[in-house]
Design a protein around this motif. Structure first.
Motif, mmCIF file in Angstrom:
data_model
loop_
_atom_site.group_PDB
_atom_site.id
_atom_site.type_symbol
_atom_site.label_atom_id
_atom_site.label_comp_id
_atom_site.label_asym_id
_atom_site.label_seq_id
_atom_site.Cartn_x
_atom_site.Cartn_y
_atom_site.Cartn_z
ATOM 1 N N SER A 54 0.812 -1.224 0.000
ATOM 2 C CA SER A 54 0.000 0.000 0.000
ATOM 3 C C SER A 54 0.843 1.271 0.000
ATOM 4 O O SER A 54 0.289 2.370 -0.053
ATOM 5 C CB SER A 54 -0.927 0.007 1.223
ATOM 6 O OG SER A 54 -0.179 -0.112 2.424
ATOM 7 N N LEU A 55 2.161 1.129 0.062
ATOM 8 C CA LEU A 55 3.047 2.298 0.113
ATOM 9 C C LEU A 55 3.974 2.258 -1.106
ATOM 10 O O LEU A 55 4.704 1.291 -1.309
ATOM 11 C CB LEU A 55 3.884 2.272 1.391
ATOM 12 C CG LEU A 55 4.840 3.449 1.622
ATOM 13 C CD1 LEU A 55 4.049 4.717 1.904
ATOM 14 C CD2 LEU A 55 5.791 3.146 2.768
ATOM 15 N N TYR A 86 3.820 8.967 6.991
ATOM 16 C CA TYR A 86 3.015 8.217 7.933
ATOM 17 C C TYR A 86 3.140 8.860 9.301
ATOM 18 O O TYR A 86 4.016 9.692 9.541
ATOM 19 C CB TYR A 86 3.432 6.741 8.016
ATOM 20 C CG TYR A 86 4.895 6.507 7.814
ATOM 21 C CD1 TYR A 86 5.799 6.711 8.837
ATOM 22 C CD2 TYR A 86 5.380 6.103 6.576
ATOM 23 C CE1 TYR A 86 7.150 6.526 8.638
ATOM 24 C CE2 TYR A 86 6.733 5.913 6.360
ATOM 25 C CZ TYR A 86 7.620 6.123 7.401
ATOM 26 O OH TYR A 86 8.962 5.955 7.194
ATOM 27 N N PHE A 189 8.658 -3.616 7.003
ATOM 28 C CA PHE A 189 7.858 -3.566 5.780
ATOM 29 C C PHE A 189 8.254 -4.652 4.790
ATOM 30 O O PHE A 189 7.502 -4.953 3.855
ATOM 31 C CB PHE A 189 8.009 -2.200 5.096
ATOM 32 C CG PHE A 189 7.228 -1.089 5.741
ATOM 33 C CD1 PHE A 189 6.084 -1.350 6.477
ATOM 34 C CD2 PHE A 189 7.621 0.231 5.601
ATOM 35 C CE1 PHE A 189 5.359 -0.319 7.066
ATOM 36 C CE2 PHE A 189 6.902 1.270 6.190
ATOM 37 C CZ PHE A 189 5.764 0.997 6.918
ATOM 38 N N TYR A 215 0.851 7.683 -3.472
ATOM 39 C CA TYR A 215 -0.388 6.916 -3.542
ATOM 40 C C TYR A 215 -0.879 6.939 -4.980
ATOM 41 O O TYR A 215 -0.854 7.983 -5.647
ATOM 42 C CB TYR A 215 -1.449 7.533 -2.621
ATOM 43 C CG TYR A 215 -2.809 6.899 -2.768
ATOM 44 C CD1 TYR A 215 -3.069 5.642 -2.211
ATOM 45 C CD2 TYR A 215 -3.828 7.529 -3.469
ATOM 46 C CE1 TYR A 215 -4.315 5.053 -2.340
ATOM 47 C CE2 TYR A 215 -5.081 6.947 -3.609
ATOM 48 C CZ TYR A 215 -5.315 5.707 -3.051
ATOM 49 O OH TYR A 215 -6.551 5.126 -3.191
ATOM 50 N N HIS A 309 -3.097 8.702 6.393
ATOM 51 C CA HIS A 309 -3.196 7.700 5.328
ATOM 52 C C HIS A 309 -2.457 6.423 5.738
ATOM 53 O O HIS A 309 -2.947 5.306 5.561
ATOM 54 C CB HIS A 309 -2.605 8.269 4.031
ATOM 55 C CG HIS A 309 -2.837 7.409 2.833
ATOM 56 N ND1 HIS A 309 -3.493 7.852 1.707
ATOM 57 C CD2 HIS A 309 -2.496 6.125 2.566
ATOM 58 C CE1 HIS A 309 -3.549 6.878 0.818
ATOM 59 N NE2 HIS A 309 -2.939 5.818 1.309
ATOM 60 N N HIS A 310 -1.254 6.600 6.305
ATOM 61 C CA HIS A 310 -0.488 5.478 6.861
ATOM 62 C C HIS A 310 -0.192 5.792 8.325
ATOM 63 O O HIS A 310 0.350 6.863 8.628
ATOM 64 C CB HIS A 310 0.835 5.288 6.117
ATOM 65 C CG HIS A 310 0.677 4.997 4.652
ATOM 66 N ND1 HIS A 310 0.217 3.796 4.175
ATOM 67 C CD2 HIS A 310 0.932 5.766 3.563
ATOM 68 C CE1 HIS A 310 0.196 3.829 2.856
ATOM 69 N NE2 HIS A 310 0.612 5.013 2.456
ATOM 70 N N THR A 311 -0.525 4.874 9.220
ATOM 71 C CA THR A 311 -0.300 5.090 10.649
ATOM 72 C C THR A 311 0.294 3.831 11.263
ATOM 73 O O THR A 311 -0.157 2.714 10.970
ATOM 74 C CB THR A 311 -1.610 5.431 11.385
ATOM 75 O OG1 THR A 311 -2.232 6.561 10.753
ATOM 76 C CG2 THR A 311 -1.344 5.754 12.846
ATOM 77 N N TYR A 338 0.047 -1.751 11.779
ATOM 78 C CA TYR A 338 0.079 -0.758 10.709
ATOM 79 C C TYR A 338 -1.342 -0.599 10.197
ATOM 80 O O TYR A 338 -2.029 -1.598 9.937
ATOM 81 C CB TYR A 338 1.010 -1.218 9.590
ATOM 82 C CG TYR A 338 0.734 -0.572 8.241
ATOM 83 C CD1 TYR A 338 0.990 0.785 8.033
ATOM 84 C CD2 TYR A 338 0.213 -1.316 7.190
ATOM 85 C CE1 TYR A 338 0.722 1.380 6.809
ATOM 86 C CE2 TYR A 338 -0.050 -0.732 5.961
ATOM 87 C CZ TYR A 338 0.202 0.612 5.771
ATOM 88 O OH TYR A 338 -0.058 1.199 4.564
ATOM 89 N N ASN A 340 -3.738 1.291 7.295
ATOM 90 C CA ASN A 340 -3.819 2.034 6.035
ATOM 91 C C ASN A 340 -5.233 2.566 5.876
ATOM 92 O O ASN A 340 -6.203 1.807 5.960
ATOM 93 C CB ASN A 340 -3.450 1.110 4.871
ATOM 94 C CG ASN A 340 -3.529 1.806 3.523
ATOM 95 O OD1 ASN A 340 -3.272 2.996 3.420
ATOM 96 N ND2 ASN A 340 -3.888 1.068 2.490
ATOM 97 N N PRO A 342 -6.811 4.682 3.066
ATOM 98 C CA PRO A 342 -6.667 5.375 1.784
ATOM 99 C C PRO A 342 -7.722 6.438 1.514
ATOM 100 O O PRO A 342 -7.498 7.344 0.704
ATOM 101 C CB PRO A 342 -6.751 4.240 0.756
ATOM 102 C CG PRO A 342 -7.523 3.168 1.454
ATOM 103 C CD PRO A 342 -7.106 3.254 2.892
#
Length: 486
Positions: A54-55, A86, A189, A215, A309-311, A338, A340, A342
């Motif tokens: 997703s990244l 993030y 990741f 993105y 968006h990313h945390t 994690y 996501n 979007p």
């Protein structure tokens, strides 16, 4: 020359695009009903999730790959740059860390935790630059098929301290525990424990600061769709075996008996299953797969503004959590997840005013012997409770309108991942470069690996770099064969 690619994952599609662009006749075989492999999409009503990567980082690698296939990435895909990349939240600290895409932003964020550490940000990035240039841009673009190629790289990596454990390397620059975690978690990741993988993987920080995080509208899966469109991709085609004659790959046999002749076979399957396709003892027994993941796909009727968006949500026992997931083989007692979201960037990914959250929790792979049919429900409830009580996402359980999950069993059943691994081969020093399964399959002419399990490794950049290496080897070997025949 006929090329057959087994698997329409990102690596298989990238290699196919490059070789088709060279004029080769390429067919891609995919066992699932849609292309993508570990980069897939899940839809339910008005909710859409990337059920995989997703990244997006190093977007120029996508530009390069599309161009090699005669395509313009930006005519096919709209990319949006994310800033911050993030947000990191800790269970034991009220402060958050927004990881920006510039040194100035990073200095400002670090200063909120430690003015001393803020003064070291530039030194840290300066130390990463040569590691990035030599290990990613240099070594990542060539094959490592003999020990001499690795031996030539080792002296410079030692001088740069890139052989140190990643967390130890980061700790040479930063003292605050939160900052050490913020600059070392990135190897997770790609399935790597930051306390054990080499500091070569600190380059993941540098490349994000250098090129940002992006993105793609429609999610990362829109990239898969664009790559697959100009290719001959046969879905629902499960490969049973690769046939060889005189040590040379000659055909691919499908379940049901169909035989597809080939001059070249590229396997985008899990590298630890390649020997099974060849009908020989599995070399992969000596390889250690990465941990797996437990994923929740939640369609919510409201948003939670605390999330970006990313945390990253870091629990109280960060190091113990990682050890349990990667080596200990135990279910976590605290959670590091994690998330996501979007719809923060593209509202159409969820219902109006809602969210489509992907919640990823690293967990042990199937070698731990956990009964996932029995444990998944309890883990789901504990994870949602943790999101509410530990990280303040009050009401998330009541906001769920649509829900799906993925366990290590799904990684094994749906993706053919050995032991249900999530990121292929663990990126330890003993499983990197020359010690990783090579891009040419050993002992079989005309057969190659591509994907996260071969050199240089997992993640979108690693897979795209590896596809370039594999495609160059195929073309070079074809020229050599023609010259020998003449």
């Amino acid at each position: 020359m006929k090329v057959v690619v087994i698997g329409a994952g990102l690596g298989g599609l990238a290699a196919a695009l490059r070789l088709q662009g060279q004029g080769l006749d390429v067919t891609v075989l995919e066992q699932r009903e849609t292309p993508g492999g570990r980069v897939s999409r899940l839809r339910d009503g008005d909710y859409t999730w990337d059920a995989g990567a997703s990244l997006i980082t190093m977007p120029w690698l996508l530009e390069e790959t599309f161009a090699a296939g005669g395509l313009d990435l930006h005519r096919e895909i709209r990319l949006q740059r994310l800033n911050p990349l993030y947000r990191i939240c800790w269970a034991e600290d009220a402060r958050t860390f927004d990881f920006g895409d510039s040194p100035a932003q990073l200095r400002d964020e670090v200063a909120r935790f430690s003015t001393r550490d803020a003064r070291r940000v530039d030194d840290f990035l300066e130390a990463l630059q040569p590691i990035y240039e030599r290990a990613v841009l240099g070594a990542g673009r060539r094959s490592f098929e003999d020990f001499r190629s690795l031996a030539a790289l080792i002296p410079s990596m030692i001088r740069l301290d890139a052989m140190l454990p990643l967390y130890g390397f980061v700790s040479r620059f930063f003292r605050h525990p939160r900052i050490r975690e913020a600059f070392s978690f990135h190897s997770l990741f790609i399935g790597g424990d930051p306390y054990r993988v080499p500091a070569i993987y600190a380059a993941l920080v540098y490349l994000q600061v250098l090129d940002g995080a992006w993105y793609a509208d429609g999610g990362v899966y829109s990239i898969v769709e664009a790559m697959a469109r100009p290719l001959d991709v046969r879905c629902g085609a499960r490969v049973e075996a690769v046939e060889t004659v005189g040590g040379q790959a000659r055909a691919v046999r499908l379940e049901g008996g169909e035989r597809i002749p080939a001059d070249v076979v590229i396997s985008n399957a899990d590298v630890m299953r390649t020997d099974e396709l060849l009908g020989r003892a599995r070399e992969g027994r000596r390889l250690q797969p990465t941990m797996s993941c437990f994923l929740l796909y939640l369609g919510l009727d409201r948003t939670f503004e605390e999330l970006r968006h990313h945390t990253l949500l870091v629990g109280s026992d960060y190091r113990g959590f990682i050890e349990n997931a990667t080596r200990g083989g135990r279910m976590p007692s605290s959670f590091c997840t994690y998330v996501n979201a979007p719809a923060r960037t593209e509202p159409a990914m969820a219902v109006p005013g809602g969210d489509a959250l992907s919640v990823l929790l690293p967990v042990p792979n199937l070698r731990a012997g956990i009964d996932w049919d029995h444990e998944a429900g309890a883990l789901r409830d504990a994870l949602v409770t943790d999101l509410e009580r530990t990280f303040g996402l009050d009401g998330i359980a009541d906001a769920v309108r649509v829900e799906h999950r993925m366990t290590p069993l799904d990684f094994e059943r749906e993706l053919g991942a050995v032991a249900g691994n999530a990121f292929a081969v663990e990126p330890t020093l003993q499983q990197s470069a020359y010690f990783r399964p090579p891009n040419r399959v050993r002992g079989v002419g005309g057969m190659y690996h591509v994907g996260g399990g071969t050199h240089p490794g997992a993640g979108i950049p690693g897979v795209l770099l590896g596809a370039g290496v594999t495609a160059e080897l195929v073309v070079a070997d074809a020229h050599t064969s023609r010259a020998a025949a003449a």
